[in-house]
Every structure is written in C-alpha cells, then in structure tokens.
Design a protein around this motif. Structure first.
Motif, mmCIF file in Angstrom:
data_model
loop_
_atom_site.group_PDB
_atom_site.id
_atom_site.type_symbol
_atom_site.label_atom_id
_atom_site.label_comp_id
_atom_site.label_asym_id
_atom_site.label_seq_id
_atom_site.Cartn_x
_atom_site.Cartn_y
_atom_site.Cartn_z
ATOM 1 N N SER A 6 0.838 -1.200 0.000
ATOM 2 C CA SER A 6 0.000 0.000 0.000
ATOM 3 C C SER A 6 0.866 1.241 0.000
ATOM 4 O O SER A 6 1.959 1.261 0.554
ATOM 5 C CB SER A 6 -0.904 0.012 1.238
ATOM 6 N N LYS A 7 0.370 2.292 -0.612
ATOM 7 C CA LYS A 7 1.029 3.597 -0.562
ATOM 8 C C LYS A 7 0.244 4.476 0.407
ATOM 9 O O LYS A 7 -0.909 4.802 0.171
ATOM 10 C CB LYS A 7 1.055 4.222 -1.947
ATOM 11 N N GLN A 378 -6.310 -4.541 -0.720
ATOM 12 C CA GLN A 378 -5.262 -3.745 -1.373
ATOM 13 C C GLN A 378 -5.529 -3.563 -2.850
ATOM 14 O O GLN A 378 -5.266 -2.499 -3.416
ATOM 15 C CB GLN A 378 -3.902 -4.390 -1.102
ATOM 16 N N GLU A 382 -6.145 0.044 -4.556
ATOM 17 C CA GLU A 382 -5.313 0.476 -5.683
ATOM 18 C C GLU A 382 -6.186 0.955 -6.844
ATOM 19 O O GLU A 382 -5.865 1.922 -7.531
ATOM 20 C CB GLU A 382 -4.423 -0.679 -6.144
ATOM 21 N N ARG A 385 -7.889 4.395 -6.021
ATOM 22 C CA ARG A 385 -6.986 5.502 -5.668
ATOM 23 C C ARG A 385 -6.857 6.485 -6.825
ATOM 24 O O ARG A 385 -6.757 6.130 -7.967
ATOM 25 C CB ARG A 385 -5.622 4.922 -5.287
#
Length: 385
Positions: A6-7, A378, A382, A385
């Motif tokens: 994850s960011k 996740q 993603e 996002r």
C-alpha cells in the motif's frame, strides 16, 4: 496471490457485529479472520464495528485498530439503514468490509462483502406470514444490492461463487474465492470423555448432529436414518441433536415425537463451546445431512477433532469433505443409515477416514484466508486511488 504494498495509510472499516462466540459459523469466521488479518497489516488503520455483546469478548489490542461499539444488532431493518449508515459516513472510511450481506443500502462508498451462501433466497426463515413477507422483500433487496454494489465479493467456496453466478448473474471475475480455515487439531484435554458422558447422561456410543433445527439442515433425514439404523442393527447407539429445540418447526417436532427410536435421541440444546471438541471426538461420526451449505465449517471441526464425517452430496459439502468422508444422496435416509452402520461396525475403516480427515484439514488455513482477504482490500484500494 501475493500481498500488494500500500502507498500511504488507509482507513478500513470491518463490520464485526457477530464477533461473539454465540453467533455460529459467521461468528467463527469473524473472529478467526480478524485475529489473523489485523496483525498482518500495520500499514493501515482499522475501525472495527461491534455490538455491546461483542465488545465483552473483544480481545485484540493493536495500535492501528479501534473498536467502535454500536447498539445495532445484525438484521435490524431500521438501525442498520439509518444509525449504522451515519456512523460509517462519520468515520470517513476508504473501504469497508461487510462480513455478511446486510449493510446500509444507501452507503455509496467503496466496500467489499463476504458471500457465505444464498440461504436467504433459497430457504427463507419461516414465521408470521405478513411480517415475514415484509422482511423477506427487504432482506432480499439488501442482499442483491450488496452483491451488485460491492467492489469485490469474497465467496467462501467455489460452489457459492458458481451459485451466485448462475442464480444472480454475478460476474465470476467480480468474485474472489477465499475458503475458511480449519481449527487446530484436538483442542481439548484427554480424559474429557467422562465429562461428555456426564453431560449427555449416557455412556453409549453416539452419532452427532450439530446445526440449526430447520428442515433444510437435514435434521429430519438424520432422525429417519437413525430409526432405520436402530431397526437394522439393534445396537445401543444414541443420536445427539445439538441445537435449539425451541426453534424447531412443527415438521421437525412431529418427526421427533413420532419416531420409534425417540428414547435413544438426546437433545442437550446449545453446547458450551469448550465441550464441542470432545463431543465431536468421542462421537462415531458427525452427520451433516444438510440440503445446502455455502461452505460447511463443521466438517473441518470434525476433522480437527478426530472423528468421521457423513455428509449429503450437495452444494459446497463435497468440496470441503473431499475424500475424507462418506457422502450420500440428499434426503436419502436409507443410504445415510447404511453409512452409519458401516462406521459403527467397522472401526478400522472409520480410523482410515479419520486419518484422511487430518490430511484434508491441512488444505484449509485461516492464515491463508487472512492473507488473501488483505490482497482483496489492497487490490480494491489500488483501483479506486
């Protein structure tokens, strides 16, 4: 699939309002998933929604996990759609995981839902016809919307995924099959046989049924098969029916009262969780005559506690039973009785099944379930996002 990185930090909500031990299979799924998943992911923040009863049993203490107590029981048609909705919006969550289909229908932000089965559509609960019709329409609407609107659906078995695809036209690509895990083998102290015998009030060998006392769970088939078994063998075996007798339909009550073998049927009601493992272990076999199961977690419970399994050959049961149990055609009490006779009279064959059950159990892991669930979170995060 591999866990994605994850960011940044996300706020992930999980509806765990069936965390407490008294909630059956979904409760087991909830507890095991959270215990294995939350320690895996220190990179994100989690908001866990619980009822006051769940909070009494809450035992997870992690710096990135916050429990939020809501006095909203599962399937509350008003509070789930209003109070719960407001709380979800207030928490400003990036993603929510509803561990069962019931959710606020007007929640428009990203969410994942776990699909356990299609029981609500195929075997709706009986009750007052007028109020039941209103509930049925409402729950069916919420159920179908959950599957349509979810960013991803976690199906607990291949059968459940195919069932949803066939009956509800849910694209298979939208679903991720993540099976339940199994319990640790033999989770009880040797020497508990006396405790089991005292609880049952009998020292005779017994077959075990553990489920809701609803017709589609096959309880009538179990009763009929036991009568046939007793007639054919004359053996002293008992049939132990675990569950809530007060929830039994008139059809089930009649089958019990009119059964010639009724004096050898033991109905202890709900069994304390700590007693269930030895109760399984000392049984000749666990009977799973259900006409429909989205997974069949009790199969793995039996394997973990060293007993044989006889199950109906339908839905997800063959998928979980594998080659470690005996299958019989749905509702065929005569074949079920034959299987019961085989296990009662051939202990060597029974031990072979138990050994296979141990191997089958190893194919199912809560750790793997948690890792794959985290992958779903996740992947969804993603995408949005």
């Amino acid at each position: 699939m591999d866990i994605l990185k994850s960011k940044g930090r996300n706020r992930i909500g999980i509806d765990a309002r069936m965390y407490r031990k008294s909630t059956g299979g979904i409760g087991r799924y909830t507890r095991e998933l959270l215990h294995h998943l939350l320690p895996l992911d220190p990179q994100n923040d989690y908001v866990i929604f619980l009822t006051p009863a769940d909070m009494l049993e809450w035992d997870i203490d992690l710096p990135n996990v916050v429990p939020v107590v809501l006095d909203i029981r599962h399937f509350d048609p008003i509070k789930e759609q209003t109070t719960f909705l407001r709380e979800l919006l207030r928490q400003k969550l990036d993603l929510v995981h509803f561990l069962n289909f019931n959710h606020p229908a007007f929640y428009m932000k990203p969410f994942v839902v776990t699909l356990h089965d299609l029981t609500i559509l195929l075997f709706p609960a009986r009750g007052d016809k007028k109020s039941n019709l209103v509930k049925k329409i409402g729950f069916n609407g919420v159920f179908k919307r959950a599957l349509r609107s979810a960013k991803k659906i976690i199906a607990v078995s291949e059968y459940t995924a195919h069932d949803a695809e066939k009956r509800l036209k849910i694209p298979h690509a939208k679903m991720e099959v993540i099976p339940h895990g199994g319990p640790e083998p033999l989770r009880f102290l040797p020497g508990s046989k006396d405790m089991v015998q005292k609880y049952l009030g009998s020292r005779d060998p017994y077959f075990l049924f553990v489920s809701q006392w609803r017709p589609h769970k096959g309880i009538i088939t179990a009763i009929e098969a036991f009568e046939r078994f007793k007639k054919d063998t004359g053996l002293p075996h008992k049939l132990v029916l675990v569950g809530n007798p007060e929830a039994a339909s008139e059809e089930v009550r009649t089958a019990l009262v009119n059964n010639p073998a009724a004096s050898d049927i033991i109905a202890p009601g709900f069994v304390p969780e700590e007693l269930l493992p030895p109760l399984l272990h000392y049984s000749v076999s666990l009977l799973i005559p259900s006409e429909y199961e989205g997974f069949g977690l009790q199969t793995l419970e039996a394997y973990a506690n060293g007993t044989a399994v006889i199950a109906a050959n339908n839905s997800a049961l063959p998928e979980v039973v594998g080659d470690a149990g005996l299958l019989f055609p749905t509702r065929d009490f005569k074949v079920l009785a034959e299987h019961m006779r085989l296990l009662a009279l051939d202990p060597e064959f029974r031990e072979k099944l138990i050994a296979r059950g141990d191997k089958q159990l190893r194919k199912f892991s809560w750790k793997q379930c948690a890792e794959q669930t985290l992958c779903v979170y996740q992947a969804v995060l993603e995408k949005i996002r």
